[in-house]
Enzyme design. Sequence first.
Site, mmCIF file in Angstrom:
data_model
loop_
_atom_site.group_PDB
_atom_site.id
_atom_site.type_symbol
_atom_site.label_atom_id
_atom_site.label_comp_id
_atom_site.label_asym_id
_atom_site.label_seq_id
_atom_site.Cartn_x
_atom_site.Cartn_y
_atom_site.Cartn_z
ATOM 1 N N GLY A 153 36.169 16.716 -44.023
ATOM 2 C CA GLY A 153 34.999 17.533 -44.358
ATOM 3 C C GLY A 153 34.849 17.698 -45.863
ATOM 4 O O GLY A 153 34.353 18.718 -46.349
ATOM 5 N N GLY A 212 31.534 18.692 -47.555
ATOM 6 C CA GLY A 212 30.914 19.952 -47.142
ATOM 7 C C GLY A 212 31.008 21.038 -48.209
ATOM 8 O O GLY A 212 31.468 20.795 -49.330
ATOM 9 N N GLN A 213 30.569 22.267 -47.817
ATOM 10 C CA GLN A 213 30.491 23.349 -48.808
ATOM 11 C C GLN A 213 31.855 23.639 -49.428
ATOM 12 O O GLN A 213 32.000 23.639 -50.647
ATOM 13 C CB GLN A 213 29.938 24.630 -48.161
ATOM 14 C CG GLN A 213 29.667 25.738 -49.183
ATOM 15 C CD GLN A 213 29.556 27.135 -48.573
ATOM 16 O OE1 GLN A 213 29.908 27.343 -47.402
ATOM 17 N NE2 GLN A 213 29.070 28.078 -49.341
ATOM 18 N N ILE A 260 29.377 11.954 -42.128
ATOM 19 C CA ILE A 260 28.020 11.428 -42.279
ATOM 20 C C ILE A 260 27.520 11.648 -43.704
ATOM 21 O O ILE A 260 26.986 10.759 -44.339
ATOM 22 C CB ILE A 260 27.063 12.125 -41.275
ATOM 23 C CG1 ILE A 260 27.450 11.721 -39.840
ATOM 24 C CG2 ILE A 260 25.614 11.752 -41.561
ATOM 25 C CD1 ILE A 260 26.853 12.592 -38.770
ATOM 26 N N ASP A 284 35.912 9.646 -38.504
ATOM 27 C CA ASP A 284 35.351 10.497 -37.456
ATOM 28 C C ASP A 284 36.529 11.214 -36.807
ATOM 29 O O ASP A 284 37.311 10.597 -36.071
ATOM 30 C CB ASP A 284 34.604 9.615 -36.437
ATOM 31 C CG ASP A 284 34.036 10.431 -35.280
ATOM 32 O OD1 ASP A 284 34.328 11.643 -35.200
ATOM 33 O OD2 ASP A 284 33.319 9.843 -34.449
ATOM 34 N N TYR A 288 31.104 28.683 -31.538
ATOM 35 C CA TYR A 288 31.844 28.640 -32.794
ATOM 36 C C TYR A 288 33.093 29.536 -32.701
ATOM 37 O O TYR A 288 34.208 29.122 -33.026
ATOM 38 C CB TYR A 288 30.922 29.129 -33.915
ATOM 39 C CG TYR A 288 31.533 29.136 -35.299
ATOM 40 C CD1 TYR A 288 31.838 27.947 -35.951
ATOM 41 C CD2 TYR A 288 31.769 30.342 -35.960
ATOM 42 C CE1 TYR A 288 32.364 27.962 -37.232
ATOM 43 C CE2 TYR A 288 32.297 30.355 -37.240
ATOM 44 C CZ TYR A 288 32.585 29.166 -37.876
ATOM 45 O OH TYR A 288 33.110 29.186 -39.138
ATOM 46 N N LYS A 319 37.109 28.701 -32.737
ATOM 47 C CA LYS A 319 37.964 29.258 -33.791
ATOM 48 C C LYS A 319 39.187 29.957 -33.193
ATOM 49 O O LYS A 319 40.303 29.802 -33.679
ATOM 50 C CB LYS A 319 37.171 30.203 -34.706
ATOM 51 C CG LYS A 319 36.197 29.479 -35.626
ATOM 52 C CD LYS A 319 36.935 28.538 -36.579
ATOM 53 C CE LYS A 319 36.025 27.628 -37.348
ATOM 54 N NZ LYS A 319 36.720 26.611 -38.133
ATOM 55 N N ILE A 324 31.148 32.311 -47.228
ATOM 56 C CA ILE A 324 31.528 31.813 -48.556
ATOM 57 C C ILE A 324 30.273 31.548 -49.389
ATOM 58 O O ILE A 324 29.357 30.856 -48.946
ATOM 59 C CB ILE A 324 32.360 30.509 -48.447
ATOM 60 C CG1 ILE A 324 33.566 30.711 -47.512
ATOM 61 C CG2 ILE A 324 32.794 30.034 -49.824
ATOM 62 C CD1 ILE A 324 34.599 31.684 -47.990
HETATM 63 N N1 SER Z 1 30.059 31.193 -42.747
HETATM 64 C C1 SER Z 1 30.392 30.975 -41.376
HETATM 65 C C2 SER Z 1 29.190 30.983 -40.522
HETATM 66 O O1 SER Z 1 28.297 31.722 -40.827
HETATM 67 C C3 SER Z 1 31.347 32.038 -40.899
HETATM 68 O O2 SER Z 1 32.587 31.505 -40.750
HETATM 69 O O3 SER Z 1 29.139 30.286 -39.559
#
Ligand code: SER
Length: 321
Positions: free
Chosen positions: A8, A11-12, A36, A53, A142, A146, A172
């Site tokens: 990743g 990503g951010q 991607i 992947d 999600y 987690k 974040i």
């Molecule tokens: N920043 C994340 C979200 O909003 C939280 O873990 O999905």
Amino acid sequence: MKKILVTGAAGQIGSELTMALREKYGNENVIATGHIKEPDETLHNSGPFHFIDCTKINTVAAIVKKYRVDTIYHLAALLSAVAEKDPQLAWDVNMIGLYNVLETARTYKCSVFTPSSIGAFGPGTPLDHTPQDTTQRPNTMYGVTKVAGELLCDYYFKRFKVDTRGVRYPGIISYKTLPGGGTTDYAVEIYYEAIKHKKYTSFINRGTYLDLMYMPDAITAAIDLMEANPDKLQHRNAFNVSAMSVAPENIADEIRKIIPEFTLDYKVDPLRQAIADSWPNNMDDSAARQEWGWEPEYNLESMTKDMIEKLSQKLGKEIKT
Ligand code: SER
């Protein structure tokens, strides 16, 4: 010297963590991977980059074997709002991806950092001063991935001695790479819109308090936890970490100190509001402070000043901070 794999990486968090790891451990020792999304030029030109992947174990194992990786920062995952729109894909990416990383780590004896999230909490969790050890019954895909991920990482540590560690990240905030479809994205968008248009319409309602953290602290958290003395770690997967607890109007007030004309209004998105309402208002992160010395540097005021300064440079708008 460590050999590190980052999944990743475009990503951010990945895009900034990879560069911080390269600075600390050497460019060639940090292998960035994405699926991607193309990495930006700095990331691409500063060290190895491969497309993999994570849902296909062979693609993960091949990189670990090729570079003799000993540490994996596994960041490839779907965030909360996109996961809720495609729960089947979220299960594959977040769970099968993690399982493949853990299996590879078991085979090649790697340590593993995996972020959990405020999303690992839900109905039944005390929302104020949310304890390190408490009820975790999230009602989003999600959140399910987690919590299951935290348990799976604990299992691999206890059963196979894989050195797994993780934190429960809050939302974040960063100016380099946008988050990819989370509930806390409003707290990033607000800064972009404040600089571009001096106004923002929030999809999260006033009075909704959530934990947030500025990117430099998120990176310090990951690296410090992986460097921590294992004898001191009681929890491993996953530590509550927070830097501030704020509602949209608190960010707006802080922005107004620099951009006085800024206005905030609301058009609530029921899906993301329901997710936010089920998450903590503020987490108790004393276990992280005690066990490995976690301490954030930025609060809302210093983060806002730095965000507006850096983002206005990036967007080519002049704003005096
Ligand atoms: N920043 C994340 C979200 O909003 C939280 O873990 O999905």
